[in-house]
Design an enzyme around this catalytic site. Structure first.
Site, PDB file in Angstrom:
ATOM      1  N   TYR A 138     -44.864  12.199  22.129  1.00 46.24           N
ATOM      2  CA  TYR A 138     -46.236  11.685  21.981  1.00 46.24           C
ATOM      3  C   TYR A 138     -46.271  10.535  20.972  1.00 46.24           C
ATOM      4  O   TYR A 138     -46.824   9.470  21.248  1.00 46.24           O
ATOM      5  CB  TYR A 138     -47.175  12.813  21.531  1.00 46.24           C
ATOM      6  CG  TYR A 138     -48.581  12.323  21.264  1.00 46.24           C
ATOM      7  CD1 TYR A 138     -49.409  11.953  22.318  1.00 46.24           C
ATOM      8  CD2 TYR A 138     -49.066  12.188  19.958  1.00 46.24           C
ATOM      9  CE1 TYR A 138     -50.692  11.484  22.084  1.00 46.24           C
ATOM     10  CE2 TYR A 138     -50.352  11.730  19.721  1.00 46.24           C
ATOM     11  CZ  TYR A 138     -51.158  11.372  20.783  1.00 46.24           C
ATOM     12  OH  TYR A 138     -52.424  10.892  20.556  1.00 46.24           O
TER      13      TYR A 138
ATOM     14  N   SER B  90     -52.855   5.832  18.293  1.00 46.31           N
ATOM     15  CA  SER B  90     -53.025   6.954  17.349  1.00 46.31           C
ATOM     16  C   SER B  90     -52.295   6.604  16.056  1.00 46.31           C
ATOM     17  O   SER B  90     -51.355   5.810  16.071  1.00 46.31           O
ATOM     18  CB  SER B  90     -52.402   8.209  17.969  1.00 46.31           C
ATOM     19  OG  SER B  90     -52.280   9.226  17.004  1.00 46.31           O
TER      20      SER B  90
HETATM   21  N1  LIG Z   1     -58.020  13.990  19.582  1.00 43.99           N
HETATM   22  C1  LIG Z   1     -57.200  13.474  18.696  1.00 43.99           C
HETATM   23  O1  LIG Z   1     -56.947  14.066  17.630  1.00 43.99           O
HETATM   24  C2  LIG Z   1     -56.591  12.114  18.952  1.00 43.99           C
HETATM   25  C3  LIG Z   1     -56.022  11.451  17.861  1.00 43.99           C
HETATM   26  C4  LIG Z   1     -55.452  10.201  18.069  1.00 43.99           C
HETATM   27  C5  LIG Z   1     -55.451   9.643  19.327  1.00 43.99           C
HETATM   28  N2  LIG Z   1     -56.008  10.315  20.376  1.00 43.99           N
HETATM   29  C6  LIG Z   1     -55.945   9.687  21.694  1.00 43.99           C
HETATM   30  O2  LIG Z   1     -57.257   9.545  22.184  1.00 43.99           O
HETATM   31  C7  LIG Z   1     -57.208   9.452  23.615  1.00 43.99           C
HETATM   32  C8  LIG Z   1     -58.315  10.327  24.191  1.00 43.99           C
HETATM   33  O3  LIG Z   1     -58.040  11.660  23.880  1.00 43.99           O
HETATM   34  P1  LIG Z   1     -59.169  12.699  23.460  1.00 43.99           P
HETATM   35  O4  LIG Z   1     -58.948  13.058  22.040  1.00 43.99           O
HETATM   36  O5  LIG Z   1     -60.487  12.195  23.891  1.00 43.99           O
HETATM   37  O6  LIG Z   1     -58.698  13.970  24.313  1.00 43.99           O
HETATM   38  P2  LIG Z   1     -59.305  14.692  25.611  1.00 43.99           P
HETATM   39  O7  LIG Z   1     -60.680  15.165  25.341  1.00 43.99           O
HETATM   40  O8  LIG Z   1     -58.259  15.689  26.022  1.00 43.99           O
HETATM   41  O9  LIG Z   1     -59.393  13.523  26.682  1.00 43.99           O
HETATM   42  C9  LIG Z   1     -58.259  13.050  27.365  1.00 43.99           C
HETATM   43  C10 LIG Z   1     -58.710  12.313  28.603  1.00 43.99           C
HETATM   44  O10 LIG Z   1     -57.549  11.824  29.284  1.00 43.99           O
HETATM   45  C11 LIG Z   1     -57.657  12.213  30.650  1.00 43.99           C
HETATM   46  N3  LIG Z   1     -56.341  12.459  31.229  1.00 43.99           N
HETATM   47  C12 LIG Z   1     -55.346  13.231  30.737  1.00 43.99           C
HETATM   48  N4  LIG Z   1     -54.331  13.281  31.627  1.00 43.99           N
HETATM   49  C13 LIG Z   1     -54.722  12.536  32.710  1.00 43.99           C
HETATM   50  C14 LIG Z   1     -54.129  12.229  33.954  1.00 43.99           C
HETATM   51  N5  LIG Z   1     -52.928  12.706  34.316  1.00 43.99           N
HETATM   52  N6  LIG Z   1     -54.806  11.436  34.820  1.00 43.99           N
HETATM   53  C15 LIG Z   1     -56.036  10.966  34.487  1.00 43.99           C
HETATM   54  N7  LIG Z   1     -56.640  11.216  33.324  1.00 43.99           N
HETATM   55  C16 LIG Z   1     -55.991  12.000  32.440  1.00 43.99           C
HETATM   56  C17 LIG Z   1     -58.461  13.508  30.639  1.00 43.99           C
HETATM   57  O11 LIG Z   1     -59.139  13.659  31.883  1.00 43.99           O
HETATM   58  P3  LIG Z   1     -58.792  14.758  33.015  1.00 43.99           P
HETATM   59  O12 LIG Z   1     -58.184  15.950  32.358  1.00 43.99           O
HETATM   60  O13 LIG Z   1     -60.134  15.027  33.653  1.00 43.99           O
HETATM   61  O14 LIG Z   1     -57.860  14.057  33.944  1.00 43.99           O
HETATM   62  C18 LIG Z   1     -59.475  13.215  29.548  1.00 43.99           C
HETATM   63  O15 LIG Z   1     -60.572  12.514  30.083  1.00 43.99           O
HETATM   64  C19 LIG Z   1     -55.798   9.864  24.025  1.00 43.99           C
HETATM   65  O16 LIG Z   1     -55.073   8.707  24.366  1.00 43.99           O
HETATM   66  C20 LIG Z   1     -55.225  10.494  22.772  1.00 43.99           C
HETATM   67  O17 LIG Z   1     -53.845  10.338  22.693  1.00 43.99           O
HETATM   68  C21 LIG Z   1     -56.583  11.532  20.211  1.00 43.99           C
END
Ligand SMILES: NC(=O)c1ccc[n+]([C@@H]2O[C@H](COP(=O)([O-])OP(=O)(O)OC[C@H]3O[C@@H](n4cnc5c(N)ncnc54)[C@H](OP(=O)(O)O)[C@@H]3O)[C@@H](O)[C@H]2O)c1
Length: 268
Positions: free
Chosen positions: A155, A142
């Site tokens: 985070y 990120s």
């Molecule tokens: N959205 C943003 O603004 C943003 C910005 C920068 C970076 N990111 C990064 O992008 C990545 C994906 O996030 P996203 O934005 O796509 O958010 P998201 O829609 O909340 O997806 C997060 C994913 O991680 C899985 N996850 C969370 N905790 C888990 C656990 N304990 N065991 C297994 N799986 C787990 C969730 O699946 P389950 O809940 O089904 O387990 C879900 O599939 C993350 O690493 C996040 O830090 C996001």
């Protein structure tokens, strides 16, 4: 897609957001996809959607915050005989608010999922990826990893780890044929923001619209960046320029500004 054509990819966090989109964009090109997350129903629905493109799909419902569950996924994949040559460490979670008010279980989950599971999966799968002679690792970090972030302290620190670890691995793997890259998105609308928000707290990711990018573009840029051999991809020109300029400013100049939001939050 060129070098990822015919890959066998293990994608963590494939039940929503960036991870599900990674699976969608890879499906027409991949030989097999291994989808990992806790919500089995979401993984099965994605499997049903993507199998139409002829790709072989395995789903593993697992809590990556549980070290034993991570080992069970690795064992099940090894037992299936499928050889992973592309690892996408995407699963992650955040928490927005002052550290002193954080819930310890959530802090622990961030450390376990964002750092520990990512490191363990890489450690276990890397030898096979190197042997494949054409493998790849894409770690979803990120822009939060570029600077300390009061009110998202753990985070941001976890993502600094992800970026640093990725850069070091890339150095170690030079000349092996393995591509290693960090995808460093800015704000993107997924379930991430609502899950990082604490009850009664402000929006976890207040960001101007011109910095937001659609999920599809973030994933496309990340996969393309990996294929082009980039160390890091920050999707979206305005954000990439902003982060480039920020990196030129010494931390002692930024420091007074970093805590402003947090200090205001404590006064409330
Ligand atoms: N959205 C943003 O603004 C943003 C910005 C920068 C970076 N990111 C990064 O992008 C990545 C994906 O996030 P996203 O934005 O796509 O958010 P998201 O829609 O909340 O997806 C997060 C994913 O991680 C899985 N996850 C969370 N905790 C888990 C656990 N304990 N065991 C297994 N799986 C787990 C969730 O699946 P389950 O809940 O089904 O387990 C879900 O599939 C993350 O690493 C996040 O830090 C996001």
């Amino acid at each position: 897609m060129t070098s990822l054509h015919g890959c066998t990819a293990l994608i963590t966090g494939a039940s929503s957001g960036l991870g599900a989109e990674m699976a969608r964009q890879l499906a027409p090109h991949a030989r097999a996809l291994i989808l990992v997350a806790r919500r089995a129903d979401r993984l099965e629905a994605l499997k049903a959607e993507l199998e139409r493109s002829g790709v072989e799909i395995q789903c593993h419902a697992a809590d990556l915050g549980d070290a034993a569950a991570v080992e069970r996924v690795l064992e099940a994949v090894a037992k299936s005989g499928v050889k992973v040559d592309f690892l996408i460490n995407n699963a992650g979670l955040g928490d927005h608010g002052l550290f002193e008010g954080s819930d310890w279980q959530r802090v622990q989950a961030m450390l376990d999922v964002n750092i520990k599971a990512l490191t363990r999966l890489t450690h276990a799968l890397l030898p096979g990826i190197i042997r494949s002679g054409r493998g790849a690792i894409l770690n979803v970090s990120s822009i939060a990893g570029y600077l300390p972030m009061p009110k998202m302290a753990v985070y941001a620190a976890s993502k600094a780890y992800v970026t640093s670890f990725t850069e070091a691995l890339r150095g170690e793997l030079r000349g092996t044929g393995v591509l290693v890259s960090a995808l460093c998105p800015g704000p993107v609308e997924t379930e991430f923001g609502s899950r990082a928000k604490r009850p009664g707290e402000d929006d976890a990711l207040p960001a101007p619209d011109f910095l937001k990018r659609p999920v599809e573009q973030i994933v496309r840029d990340g996969l393309r960046g990996l294929e082009r051999g980039r160390a890091r991809t920050i999707p979206g020109l305005p954000l990439a320029v902003m982060m480039f300029l920020t990196a030129l400013v010494p931390i002692f100049i930024l420091r007074p500004f970093l805590g402003i939001g947090a200090r205001n939050a404590r006064k409330k």
